[in-house]
Structures are given as C-alpha cells and as structure tokens.
Design a protein around this motif. Structure first.
Motif, PDB file in Angstrom:
ATOM      1  N   PRO A 184       0.806  -1.231   0.000  1.00 20.73           N
ATOM      2  CA  PRO A 184       0.000   0.000   0.000  1.00 20.73           C
ATOM      3  C   PRO A 184       0.834   1.274   0.000  1.00 20.73           C
ATOM      4  O   PRO A 184       0.359   2.321  -0.444  1.00 20.73           O
ATOM      5  CB  PRO A 184      -0.836  -0.127   1.276  1.00 20.73           C
ATOM      6  CG  PRO A 184      -0.214  -1.205   2.088  1.00 20.73           C
ATOM      7  CD  PRO A 184       0.491  -2.109   1.140  1.00 20.73           C
ATOM      8  N   HIS A 185       2.092   1.218   0.470  1.00 17.50           N
ATOM      9  CA  HIS A 185       2.942   2.404   0.473  1.00 17.50           C
ATOM     10  C   HIS A 185       3.822   2.496  -0.770  1.00 17.50           C
ATOM     11  O   HIS A 185       4.650   3.405  -0.874  1.00 17.50           O
ATOM     12  CB  HIS A 185       3.816   2.428   1.738  1.00 17.50           C
ATOM     13  CG  HIS A 185       4.680   1.212   1.909  1.00 17.50           C
ATOM     14  ND1 HIS A 185       4.191   0.012   2.386  1.00 17.50           N
ATOM     15  CD2 HIS A 185       6.002   1.012   1.676  1.00 17.50           C
ATOM     16  CE1 HIS A 185       5.175  -0.874   2.438  1.00 17.50           C
ATOM     17  NE2 HIS A 185       6.286  -0.288   2.016  1.00 17.50           N
ATOM     18  N   HIS A 186       3.666   1.585  -1.693  1.00 14.20           N
ATOM     19  CA  HIS A 186       4.446   1.613  -2.934  1.00 14.20           C
ATOM     20  C   HIS A 186       3.858   2.664  -3.877  1.00 14.20           C
ATOM     21  O   HIS A 186       2.639   2.855  -3.930  1.00 14.20           O
ATOM     22  CB  HIS A 186       4.410   0.229  -3.604  1.00 14.20           C
ATOM     23  CG  HIS A 186       5.374   0.072  -4.735  1.00 14.20           C
ATOM     24  ND1 HIS A 186       5.113   0.539  -6.009  1.00 14.20           N
ATOM     25  CD2 HIS A 186       6.600  -0.514  -4.787  1.00 14.20           C
ATOM     26  CE1 HIS A 186       6.135   0.243  -6.804  1.00 14.20           C
ATOM     27  NE2 HIS A 186       7.050  -0.394  -6.085  1.00 14.20           N
ATOM     28  N   PRO A 187       4.676   3.391  -4.650  1.00 16.03           N
ATOM     29  CA  PRO A 187       4.170   4.429  -5.555  1.00 16.03           C
ATOM     30  C   PRO A 187       3.110   3.933  -6.540  1.00 16.03           C
ATOM     31  O   PRO A 187       2.180   4.671  -6.875  1.00 16.03           O
ATOM     32  CB  PRO A 187       5.430   4.898  -6.297  1.00 16.03           C
ATOM     33  CG  PRO A 187       6.548   4.595  -5.377  1.00 16.03           C
ATOM     34  CD  PRO A 187       6.162   3.350  -4.642  1.00 16.03           C
ATOM     35  N   LEU A 242       5.769  -7.124   0.178  1.00 17.47           N
ATOM     36  CA  LEU A 242       5.138  -6.559   1.372  1.00 17.47           C
ATOM     37  C   LEU A 242       5.954  -5.400   1.944  1.00 17.47           C
ATOM     38  O   LEU A 242       5.406  -4.440   2.488  1.00 17.47           O
ATOM     39  CB  LEU A 242       4.967  -7.638   2.447  1.00 17.47           C
ATOM     40  CG  LEU A 242       3.878  -8.695   2.207  1.00 17.47           C
ATOM     41  CD1 LEU A 242       3.995  -9.823   3.214  1.00 17.47           C
ATOM     42  CD2 LEU A 242       2.488  -8.059   2.276  1.00 17.47           C
ATOM     43  N   ARG A 243       7.267  -5.461   1.801  1.00 18.45           N
ATOM     44  CA  ARG A 243       8.147  -4.405   2.305  1.00 18.45           C
ATOM     45  C   ARG A 243       8.296  -3.245   1.326  1.00 18.45           C
ATOM     46  O   ARG A 243       9.021  -2.295   1.592  1.00 18.45           O
ATOM     47  CB  ARG A 243       9.523  -4.988   2.625  1.00 18.45           C
ATOM     48  CG  ARG A 243       9.522  -5.946   3.798  1.00 18.45           C
ATOM     49  CD  ARG A 243      10.891  -6.575   4.007  1.00 18.45           C
ATOM     50  NE  ARG A 243      10.889  -7.466   5.166  1.00 18.45           N
ATOM     51  CZ  ARG A 243      11.133  -7.085   6.412  1.00 18.45           C
ATOM     52  NH1 ARG A 243      11.412  -5.814   6.660  1.00 18.45           N
ATOM     53  NH2 ARG A 243      11.098  -7.950   7.401  1.00 18.45           N
ATOM     54  N   GLY A 244       7.624  -3.327   0.186  1.00 19.21           N
ATOM     55  CA  GLY A 244       7.685  -2.248  -0.785  1.00 19.21           C
ATOM     56  C   GLY A 244       8.966  -2.214  -1.591  1.00 19.21           C
ATOM     57  O   GLY A 244       9.291  -1.190  -2.201  1.00 19.21           O
ATOM     58  N   ARG A 263      -2.738  -5.375   3.424  1.00 24.32           N
ATOM     59  CA  ARG A 263      -1.279  -5.467   3.358  1.00 24.32           C
ATOM     60  C   ARG A 263      -0.774  -5.489   1.922  1.00 24.32           C
ATOM     61  O   ARG A 263       0.397  -5.232   1.672  1.00 24.32           O
ATOM     62  CB  ARG A 263      -0.792  -6.709   4.106  1.00 24.32           C
ATOM     63  CG  ARG A 263      -1.125  -6.724   5.594  1.00 24.32           C
ATOM     64  CD  ARG A 263      -0.506  -7.926   6.270  1.00 24.32           C
ATOM     65  NE  ARG A 263       0.955  -7.775   6.348  1.00 24.32           N
ATOM     66  CZ  ARG A 263       1.800  -8.780   6.436  1.00 24.32           C
ATOM     67  NH1 ARG A 263       1.333 -10.027   6.395  1.00 24.32           N
ATOM     68  NH2 ARG A 263       3.096  -8.575   6.521  1.00 24.32           N
ATOM     69  N   LEU A 264      -1.630  -5.829   0.988  1.00 23.19           N
ATOM     70  CA  LEU A 264      -1.300  -5.820  -0.426  1.00 23.19           C
ATOM     71  C   LEU A 264      -2.412  -5.122  -1.198  1.00 23.19           C
ATOM     72  O   LEU A 264      -3.584  -5.173  -0.799  1.00 23.19           O
ATOM     73  CB  LEU A 264      -1.126  -7.241  -0.976  1.00 23.19           C
ATOM     74  CG  LEU A 264       0.149  -8.006  -0.617  1.00 23.19           C
ATOM     75  CD1 LEU A 264       0.095  -9.411  -1.190  1.00 23.19           C
ATOM     76  CD2 LEU A 264       1.399  -7.271  -1.107  1.00 23.19           C
ATOM     77  N   VAL A 265      -2.044  -4.494  -2.298  1.00 23.64           N
ATOM     78  CA  VAL A 265      -3.008  -3.849  -3.181  1.00 23.64           C
ATOM     79  C   VAL A 265      -2.923  -4.536  -4.544  1.00 23.64           C
ATOM     80  O   VAL A 265      -1.848  -4.612  -5.145  1.00 23.64           O
ATOM     81  CB  VAL A 265      -2.719  -2.342  -3.340  1.00 23.64           C
ATOM     82  CG1 VAL A 265      -3.713  -1.710  -4.318  1.00 23.64           C
ATOM     83  CG2 VAL A 265      -2.768  -1.649  -1.984  1.00 23.64           C
ATOM     84  N   VAL A 266      -4.063  -5.053  -5.000  1.00 24.35           N
ATOM     85  CA  VAL A 266      -4.122  -5.689  -6.311  1.00 24.35           C
ATOM     86  C   VAL A 266      -4.380  -4.605  -7.356  1.00 24.35           C
ATOM     87  O   VAL A 266      -5.314  -3.815  -7.228  1.00 24.35           O
ATOM     88  CB  VAL A 266      -5.235  -6.756  -6.374  1.00 24.35           C
ATOM     89  CG1 VAL A 266      -5.286  -7.396  -7.767  1.00 24.35           C
ATOM     90  CG2 VAL A 266      -5.004  -7.826  -5.304  1.00 24.35           C
ATOM     91  N   LYS A 267      -3.542  -4.581  -8.392  1.00 26.98           N
ATOM     92  CA  LYS A 267      -3.664  -3.569  -9.432  1.00 26.98           C
ATOM     93  C   LYS A 267      -3.899  -4.234 -10.786  1.00 26.98           C
ATOM     94  O   LYS A 267      -3.279  -5.242 -11.114  1.00 26.98           O
ATOM     95  CB  LYS A 267      -2.386  -2.718  -9.509  1.00 26.98           C
ATOM     96  CG  LYS A 267      -2.033  -1.986  -8.216  1.00 26.98           C
ATOM     97  CD  LYS A 267      -3.003  -0.865  -7.899  1.00 26.98           C
ATOM     98  CE  LYS A 267      -2.815   0.303  -8.833  1.00 26.98           C
ATOM     99  NZ  LYS A 267      -3.641   1.466  -8.457  1.00 26.98           N
ATOM    100  N   ALA A 268      -4.787  -3.652 -11.563  1.00 26.99           N
ATOM    101  CA  ALA A 268      -5.020  -4.113 -12.928  1.00 26.99           C
ATOM    102  C   ALA A 268      -3.887  -3.612 -13.821  1.00 26.99           C
ATOM    103  O   ALA A 268      -3.414  -2.485 -13.665  1.00 26.99           O
ATOM    104  CB  ALA A 268      -6.364  -3.604 -13.441  1.00 26.99           C
ATOM    105  N   VAL A 269      -3.448  -4.460 -14.739  1.00 27.11           N
ATOM    106  CA  VAL A 269      -2.380  -4.082 -15.669  1.00 27.11           C
ATOM    107  C   VAL A 269      -2.907  -4.167 -17.091  1.00 27.11           C
ATOM    108  O   VAL A 269      -3.837  -4.918 -17.392  1.00 27.11           O
ATOM    109  CB  VAL A 269      -1.145  -4.988 -15.501  1.00 27.11           C
ATOM    110  CG1 VAL A 269      -0.512  -4.777 -14.139  1.00 27.11           C
ATOM    111  CG2 VAL A 269      -1.512  -6.450 -15.690  1.00 27.11           C
ATOM    112  N   ALA A 270      -2.302  -3.365 -17.964  1.00 26.43           N
ATOM    113  CA  ALA A 270      -2.772  -3.310 -19.347  1.00 26.43           C
ATOM    114  C   ALA A 270      -2.437  -4.587 -20.110  1.00 26.43           C
ATOM    115  O   ALA A 270      -3.201  -5.009 -20.978  1.00 26.43           O
ATOM    116  CB  ALA A 270      -2.154  -2.095 -20.055  1.00 26.43           C
TER     117      ALA A 270
END
Length: 329
Positions: A184-187, A242-244, A263-270
């Motif tokens: 979650p703290h990753h750009p 997890l540690r970014g 603790r994790l964010v799932v992101k959609a990718v192109a």
C-alpha cells in the motif's frame, strides 16, 4: 582395464563430486571427515590408476581438468543409476521404495504438501514401510529439470508445456491464477489503472530465480531494462513485495488474505493477464512408456502420491490453499 574399473568405486566418485562441489581439498576433507593429506593421496591413486590428471595443480582452487569434468559428469550419472538400481531391487522385494524424491515448485501450497506428508507417514505400517521422503524446492524450469535428470521421482508444479521425454508421464495439475500486487505504500498503489508497461518499467520488479542448472531458465513478466530484485523463492518474493521493495505477480490464493487486510493492493495491468498452466509428472519404469494411465511397475509410495494428486480437491489445494482454510479431506 580391470584395475581402472576397480578404482571407480562409489566412494571414489563421491569423493570427486565433493571436491568439485566444495571447491577445495581442505573443505572436502572436512565434509568427508578426513585429513587433507589422506584425500590428496586418494586422488593421486585414482589419477595413477586412470593415467589421467583430474585436478589442475596450478590453481589454488580444486579446478577440474577436462578429464576430471568428464569423470564428474559420468560419475554423478553412475551414482544416480546405482541408487536407482538399489531402489528398484528394494521395490521388487517389498513394493515400497527406499526413498521417494519429490520436486515441488515453490509457487505451490507448502501447507498442502506437508499435509500430504503427514498423511503418508500415518500409513500403517508408517511410511509404507520405511520409505524416506525427500522434498526439493524448485522454481520454474528447475522443477522439470530435477525430474528429467533423475534427481526426483515426482515433480509437482511443472510450468508451461514441456516437450515429451521418454520414461516420464505428465498430467495437468490445473491453472494458477496470478494477480499483480504492490504494498500500500508503494508508488504504484496510487497510479491510475490499468498500469501500462511504460509505467511498470519505471519501477523495480521482484522475480524468483529459476533453479535450472542445465535447461534454459524461464523468465516471466519482466520488461526490458526494468530493475529487478531476484529472490530464491515465492515466499521471499511475497516478503519483498510486502516491504515495498518492488512489485510483481503472485498466486491469487497467496494474495487474497493479505489483500483482505490491506497489506497488499491488487492492481489491474494493461498487459493480458493469463492463468499459468501447471502439471505434475513422474518417472516411469523402463519399457513402461509414458502413458499416464499405465502405472504398472511403479512403487507403492509413488502410486500413493499419484492417487492423492489425482483428486481434484488435492490439485485445487496445491494451487490455491496458501494459508488457512479447510484441510484436505
């Protein structure tokens, strides 16, 4: 010729292997419980009997000559064959293997693997009887390589569509769904979705090193020029993300509990996201072909493991059950 044959004992072949692996006579002597001078004497006796130089004395390290490398390669093969013969003799006598080696890709559920081990050891008589289990943690092409080169009897999590190999049967394990995740703290957690390759290539990826030593290693989901942190296993990859320290794809079953608590964010990718096709494979007796349905001549321990993995519930657990949840029925 008989003198040369007499010196090629399992002990001598194993000695050359240890020296080559440790890189020095002193280190090999410590591992073998000998003094270095005794080890040096044994090597000289072997060299005199074969009339070749096995190690380059000009190097400070235990550097093999071309002849020494050939002896190492063939010696390892002979030792594996000796073990296989002993195993087959034991299997003929009792029906149960002396040892069963299982290569497991680290992307599969270790919880499920150890539950299977517990069930195996609970057999009556225990271990069925006396079969020692040896688990190998492998990654990508390394899982298939361990089976093909005789270091494993059963491989779980063979990726892709490997080419057919005589004496090896293969069956589908299932499709492994993967999610792209960041801390979650990753750009990237704040970037607009779907994430393009142009955006991704500016951020470090976390990748698991393929354990293959002879086969061509497999590289997945890495972009040209992208910074990469390489780790030894999927659990290590999870910890790094997890540690970014980077981003990457992880099995959905592993991601889910961490995503649910933030603790994790799932992101959609192109880029198209597809499931990874996985298999399980095993070594067949000589002359038995590679037909998965033909299991005649297999040891009882291997047959037991195959019977468990044949069950849809077990295959699903291996792919998806990374934490918690119901145990195997």
């Amino acid at each position: 010729m008989s003198e040369r044959r007499n010196v090629l004992t399992p002990e001598a072949l194993a000695m050359v292997d240890v020296i080559a692996r440790t890189g020095s006579f002193a280190a090999a002597a410590r591992e073998l419980g000998k003094v270095p001078s005794a080890l040096t004497y044994s090597v000289r006796q072997l060299e005199e009997a074969l009339d070749v130089l096995l190690f380059d004395r000009r190097s400070r390290q235990a550097q093999l000559t071309a002849a020494g490398q050939e002896l190492l390669t063939e010696g390892r093969r002979l030792l594996q064959e000796m073990d296989a013969v002993a195993n087959r003799v034991r299997r003929v006598a009792s029906g149960w293997e002396t040892q069963l080696s299982i290569a497991v890709d680290s992307i599969l559920s270790s919880l499920t693997v150890f539950e299977l081990c517990e069930a195996f050891y609970a057999l009556n008589p225990p271990g069925g009887p006396g079969t020692r289990l040896r688990l190998r943690s492998e990654v990508l092409a390394g899982t298939w390589e361990a089976l093909v080169h005789g270091q494993a009897d059963l491989a779980l999590g063979v990726a892709g569509e490997p080419s057919p190999v005589a004496g090896i049967a293969i069956q589908p394990l299932g499709e492994l769904m993967m999610d792209f995740v960041v801390a979650p703290h990753h750009p990237l957690a704040r970037e607009t979705e779907p994430l393009s390759d142009t955006v991704l290539e500016r951020h470090r990826a976390v990748a698991v090193a393929d354990t293959a030593q002879r086969l061509a290693p497999i590289t997945m989901n890495l972009l040209p020029g992208q910074d990469v942190l390489t780790v030894p296993s999927v659990p290590a990859k999870l910890e790094a993300i997890l540690r970014g320290l980077g981003c990457g794809f992880l099995p959905r079953g592993l991601v889910r509990p961490h995503a649910e608590v933030g603790r994790l964010v799932v992101k959609a990718v192109a880029r198209p996201r597809s499931a990874g096709r996985m298999h399980y494979a095993w070594r067949c007796p000589p002359g038995n072909g590679s037909n998965p349905a033909n299991r005649q001549g297999l040891g009882q321990a291997l047959q037991w493991w195959l019977e468990q993995i044949d069950r849809p519930a077990t295959r699903n657990a291996l792919l998806e059950r990374h934490s918690g949840g119901p145990t195997l029925a």
